[in-house]
Write an enzyme that holds these catalytic residues in place. Structure first.
Site, PDB file in Angstrom:
ATOM      1  N   PRO A  95      41.636  16.780  49.016  1.00 36.90           N
ATOM      2  CA  PRO A  95      41.710  18.206  48.714  1.00 36.90           C
ATOM      3  C   PRO A  95      40.849  18.584  47.516  1.00 36.90           C
ATOM      4  O   PRO A  95      40.706  17.825  46.563  1.00 36.90           O
ATOM      5  CB  PRO A  95      43.197  18.406  48.420  1.00 36.90           C
ATOM      6  N   GLU A  96      40.268  19.765  47.591  1.00 41.74           N
ATOM      7  CA  GLU A  96      39.461  20.288  46.498  1.00 41.74           C
ATOM      8  C   GLU A  96      40.373  21.021  45.509  1.00 41.74           C
ATOM      9  O   GLU A  96      41.551  21.268  45.755  1.00 41.74           O
ATOM     10  CB  GLU A  96      38.424  21.253  47.058  1.00 41.74           C
ATOM     11  N   LYS A 113      42.660  18.054  40.278  1.00 46.95           N
ATOM     12  CA  LYS A 113      43.290  17.721  41.555  1.00 46.95           C
ATOM     13  C   LYS A 113      44.702  17.160  41.372  1.00 46.95           C
ATOM     14  O   LYS A 113      45.285  16.607  42.303  1.00 46.95           O
ATOM     15  CB  LYS A 113      42.416  16.720  42.304  1.00 46.95           C
ATOM     16  N   ARG A 169      30.879   8.854  51.606  1.00 45.79           N
ATOM     17  CA  ARG A 169      31.367  10.191  51.914  1.00 45.79           C
ATOM     18  C   ARG A 169      30.212  10.997  52.479  1.00 45.79           C
ATOM     19  O   ARG A 169      29.064  10.836  52.058  1.00 45.79           O
ATOM     20  CB  ARG A 169      31.909  10.890  50.661  1.00 45.79           C
ATOM     21  N   ASN A 208      34.359  16.724  47.834  1.00 48.21           N
ATOM     22  CA  ASN A 208      33.164  16.485  48.636  1.00 48.21           C
ATOM     23  C   ASN A 208      32.604  17.756  49.272  1.00 48.21           C
ATOM     24  O   ASN A 208      31.398  17.906  49.448  1.00 48.21           O
ATOM     25  CB  ASN A 208      33.469  15.447  49.727  1.00 48.21           C
TER      26      ASN A 208
END
Length: 252
Positions: free
Chosen positions: A2-3, A51, A238, A165
């Site tokens: 999660p961002e 985060k 990624r 990402n």
């Protein structure tokens, strides 16, 4: 993973559900804290830090959690079926009279003294969505290793907290640099922190999955700026997305 905008939304949902209310149910399903009982204590607030999530509880306690790649906090009303996953994936239950918060697949869950929160989050750089946001410090952190690829530098939470990402690729697109360009070679590098801040702020109030994205997840589709086909490659295991025309720099 999660961002920062997703974590911010999660914290807001938990805060609305629990803050100011005493807990009537408490169940921490990790061995170290399995015997901890928080019932009767009032939840003071739920605060995001990059985060990370900090649930502060009466008596000087903080429940620190991190969503990792697959973790989630879900909020349910009385009698509502829990749909976040099978019971064996539940790591935490915090229940107030009208709402129950259930944490699934949380890779980090620990109970701290509130005065010791810095042990859990003190390593983080300025939070893009937090009151401690400091663009000058974030830029200085990013440029401390000028040879480092900009995509890696943006993902390092010690530099600035909240970029994942998705927004790594989107930030690079906005500043017209590929994710592999050394951060010290980004023209006007202050644009990195400005763009990242703008992206997270623009998306923090959007419902999950409704982000407006230019390149992430759009491999093979036309660039919204020039029409060239978006490309995809791995960066540190990624996916990274970029426009081969709009963005300058190496591509691996």
């Amino acid at each position: 993973m999660p961002e920062g905008d997703t974590v911010w939304q999660t914290a807001r949902r938990l805060h609305i559900a629990l803050a100011g209310r005493p807990l009537v149910r408490s169940d921490l399903r990790v061995p170290r804290f399995a015997t901890a009982d928080l019932t009767g204590r009032t939840v003071l607030d739920v605060t995001p830090r990059g985060k990370h999530l900090l649930t502060r509880i009466e008596g000087g306690l903080t429940l620190h959690s991190h969503l990792g790649m697959e973790g989630a906090w879900k909020v349910y009303g009385p009698g509502e079926r829990w749909r976040g996953g099978p019971a064996h994936q539940i790591r935490a239950i915090l229940g107030a009279a009208e709402r129950t918060a259930v944490g699934y697949r949380l890779p980090v869950l620990e109970l701290l003294r509130t005065r010791e929160e810095e042990k859990a989050v003190g390593h983080l750089g300025p939070d893009l969505l937090g009151p401690d946001w400091d663009p000058a410090t974030a830029l200085s952190n990013l440029l401390a290793d000028p040879a480092r690829p900009v995509g890696e530098a943006l993902l390092d939470q010690r530099n600035l907290a909240g970029v994942g990402n998705i927004f790594k690729s989107e930030t690079c697109f906005l500043v017209r640099a590929t994710p592999w360009l050394p951060v010290g070679q980004v023209p006007s590098p202050e644009r990195l922190v400005t763009a990242a801040k703008r992206l997270l702020e623009a998306n923090r109030n959007r419902p999950g999955g409704s982000r407006r994205l230019s390149v992430y997840g759009r491999a093979g589709r036309p660039c919204p700026r020039c029409g060239a086909l978006i490309r995809k490659a791995d960066q540190d295991d990624r996916p990274a997305y970029w426009c081969p025309v709009c963005q300058s720099g190496p591509t691996s």
